[in-house]
Design an enzyme around this catalytic site. Structure first.
Site, PDB file in Angstrom:
ATOM      1  N   HIS A  48       0.991 -21.867 -90.705  1.00  0.00           N
ATOM      2  CA  HIS A  48       1.933 -22.584 -89.851  1.00  0.00           C
ATOM      3  C   HIS A  48       2.453 -21.716 -88.718  1.00  0.00           C
ATOM      4  O   HIS A  48       3.342 -22.132 -87.980  1.00  0.00           O
ATOM      5  CB  HIS A  48       3.119 -23.087 -90.685  1.00  0.00           C
ATOM      6  CG  HIS A  48       2.724 -23.843 -91.899  1.00  0.00           C
ATOM      7  ND1 HIS A  48       2.574 -23.244 -93.137  1.00  0.00           N
ATOM      8  CD2 HIS A  48       2.414 -25.154 -92.071  1.00  0.00           C
ATOM      9  CE1 HIS A  48       2.212 -24.152 -94.022  1.00  0.00           C
ATOM     10  NE2 HIS A  48       2.098 -25.318 -93.405  1.00  0.00           N
ATOM     11  N   GLY A  52     -43.148 -22.920 -63.378  1.00  0.00           N
ATOM     12  CA  GLY A  52     -41.813 -23.382 -63.030  1.00  0.00           C
ATOM     13  C   GLY A  52     -41.722 -24.227 -61.782  1.00  0.00           C
ATOM     14  O   GLY A  52     -40.707 -24.889 -61.555  1.00  0.00           O
ATOM     15  N   ASP A 104     -28.058 -15.871 -57.389  1.00  0.00           N
ATOM     16  CA  ASP A 104     -28.765 -16.326 -58.584  1.00  0.00           C
ATOM     17  C   ASP A 104     -28.932 -15.188 -59.583  1.00  0.00           C
ATOM     18  O   ASP A 104     -29.317 -14.071 -59.209  1.00  0.00           O
ATOM     19  CB  ASP A 104     -30.127 -16.892 -58.201  1.00  0.00           C
ATOM     20  CG  ASP A 104     -30.910 -17.353 -59.411  1.00  0.00           C
ATOM     21  OD1 ASP A 104     -30.481 -18.342 -60.039  1.00  0.00           O
ATOM     22  OD2 ASP A 104     -31.909 -16.700 -59.750  1.00  0.00           O
TER      23      ASP A 104
END
Length: 579
Positions: free
Chosen positions: A219, A491, A559
């Site tokens: 708690h 890719g 990038d």
């Protein structure tokens, strides 16, 4: 703190139970109009086990009612004990005349309300007893053990007591076994962030983002020490040391371990905690018979975890291993135990995945290298691997701006696998085979697009080449051209798409323009072209990956893949130049 609740939060427990009991109505039946329920399929003619406490700690207590577990659950309001009438009605619904055992955490409110409920039960002629779980060894010293809180250790006590009840043990024996389990359990928790109760605007406590608290209660009760955040193994070491000292654990002791998430800690992190704990226990010769790793006892979305250790003997082991089932906790024949081995199987030795063997990078001569023999090639690739691993935070930071934030982790992981493979190739005489092996290791370990692309950076250019003991500048030029072609075929990326091709393509062109120069001239040109290509990615929008959805917002950020290409070529140049 955002919470998925209805407008009237005063009904939160009723609505939670309505959802739970509707979803699992084949197992459970609500007890009257009370926030309580019982298991439909319990054995007849046995001691009844009733558990309960404040709600908001799910799956404790509602998740531990079922076959071989508790017979009924009394649910209080959020972080508040159930009242005596609710507890009494719950016990009355499952009493079979053999006695009722109550198990709950040792908190003042629970103690008072369950005591009063027992008086009501006894006035009706019921035989009752209680076991208060006080496993939280950080909450009070051992000489005041009855002042300690009950936390995740409740799970093991409920499991063992439920099995003892289902085994048909008489009332006094059930109580004895449950008390024995309670007295062999200790837990310590660690909070990283607070929880927030329904209807409250503020969290249950305050904890800075860069701090943790050892021993904090469910708690928000204070712990024993607040420190700066540390790596998982350091946190686990501190907690294990406390538990080992508290319990007097020694070599040869057999245990059960429970690693518990406090509400918002993901399983990925909890399993790392168990991995670190298991290493430390194995080093001390302490056996783990059974292990549980998930979320068992929570406080809403509190961050952090607890570690519970149960010291076993044959009796406790028998009841711990007995089958049980609820929608949130199950054991049985199909689950087995941690130490069970197939016939003839030997236990695998402990492996430390964090261990990275230190190596000395050597070169065939001082100063500039004009060629790369197989030994130089291997050492160059090892040097690059170490460079990328060290650059993980940098790559992660770059990728987090517009990507998933995992590029640094993936590259470092792939390079660790490449490094491990290369360490066992000291006698390899074919320089191409070293590039191929490193590329394969990356390809098979990294996952995602980066695994294929960066694995191909090494692999595609070397694969199928006639073996050569020495590589010259022109060999590297031809290799990188082949790699670029393979990467673009797979890719489909072109210059301007904000990918690693933006650095690799101009680097290959620069290498080809300088193919008649020295090895160092070629690599210097490649490094500079890659750096410029990397810088140029800041001007582009992305055509691939997560950054694609950002559109113009990706402009201004470089990038991460292009950055890795630049670092790899920089590493080649540094090795050849001897700097």
């Amino acid at each position: 703190m955002k919470k998925i609740l209805n407008e009237d939060v005063t009904n939160v427990v009723e609505e939670m139970l309505a959802g739970y009991l509707t979803a699992y109505k084949r197992y459970y039946k609500k007890i009257g109009d009370y926030n309580a329920f019982r298991y439909k399929g319990n054995r007849k003619g046995k001691v009844a086990l009733v558990i309960g406490g404040g709600s908001g700690h799910e799956p404790l207590f509602s998740g531990y009612c079922g076959a071989g577990l508790a017979d009924a659950v009394a649910c209080g309001n959020i972080c508040a004990s159930p009242n005596p009438e609710l507890i009494y009605e719950t016990a009355k619904a499952v009493d079979q005349g053999k006695g009722v055992l109550f198990i709950y955490g040792c908190y003042a409110g629970d103690n008072l309300n369950f005591d009063m409920a027992e008086e009501l039960c006894q006035a009706d002629g019921m035989k009752t007893a209680h076991v208060r779980v006080w496993d939280d060894c950080a909450s009070a010293p051992k000489e005041r053990i009855t002042d300690r809180r009950g936390i995740a250790g409740d799970v093991f006590v409920i499991k063992i007591a439920g099995a003892a009840c289902d085994a048909g043990l008489p009332f006094e024996e059930v109580v004895r076994v449950a008390e024995k389990a309670r007295d062999h359990i200790n837990t310590i928790g660690l909070a990283t962030s607070p929880g927030t109760l329904p209807g409250n605007d503020k969290p249950t406590f305050e904890l800075p983002d860069d701090e943790v608290e050892f021993g904090m209660g469910l708690h928000g009760e204070p712990g024993i020490e607040r420190t700066k955040m540390q790596p998982a193994d350091k946190l686990v070491e501190r907690m294990y040391t406390e538990l080992k000292t508290e319990m007097g654990l020694k070599e040869g002791d057999e245990t059960a371990v429970l690693v518990n998430g406090l509400g918002s800690t993901p399983l990925l992190e909890l399993n790392i905690v168990f991995y670190d704990l298991h290493k430390k226990m194995a080093a001390d010769g302490i056996l783990i018979h059974d292990a549980e790793v998930k979320t068992y006892c929570t406080c809403m979305e509190m961050g952090g975890f607890s570690i519970t250790i149960l010291k076993l003997d044959e009796e406790l082991k028998k009841y711990l291993d007995a089958p049980c089932y609820s929608p949130y906790y199950a054991k049985g024949e199909l689950t087995g135990s941690m130490q069970t081995l197939e016939e003839g199987e030997e236990e695998e030795p402990e492996v430390d995945v964090d261990e990275m063997e230190e190596i000395k990078i050597v070169r065939s001569k001082e100063g500039e290298l004009s060629e790369l023999n197989a030994s130089d090639t291997r050492n160059m690739l090892l040097y690059i691997a170490d460079k990328i691993i060290a650059s993980k935070p940098y790559l992660t930071e770059i990728d987090s701006a517009i990507g998933d934030g995992d590029h640094g982790i993936g590259m470092a992981g792939g390079m660790q696998k490449a490094r491990k493979k290369l360490l066992h190739m000291e006698t390899e005489e074919n320089a191409y085979a070293l590039f191929e092996a490193a590329g394969n290791a990356m390809l098979m370990s990294m996952g995602g697009a980066s695994g294929v692309i960066f694995g191909s950076l090494y692999l595609a250019g070397a694969k199928g080449m006639e073996p050569k003991p020495v590589l010259f500048g022109e060999d590297l030029v031809n290799m990188e051209r082949k790699s670029l072609q393979a990467i673009q075929e797979r890719g489909k990326a072109q210059v301007g798409d904000k990918t690693m091709v933006d650095a690799l393509s101009p680097a290959v062109e620069a290498m080809e323009k300088n193919r008649n120069g020295s090895l160092l001239d070629i690599l210097k040109a490649a490094e500079e072209a890659a750096r410029q290509g990397m810088e140029d990615t800041k001007k582009y929008t992305a055509k691939f990956g997560r950054a694609k959805s950002l559109m113009e917002r990706a402009v201004g950020h470089q990038d991460a893949g292009a950055t890795s290409v630049w670092l790899i070529l920089q590493g080649m140049r540094e090795f050849v130049e001897g700097r």
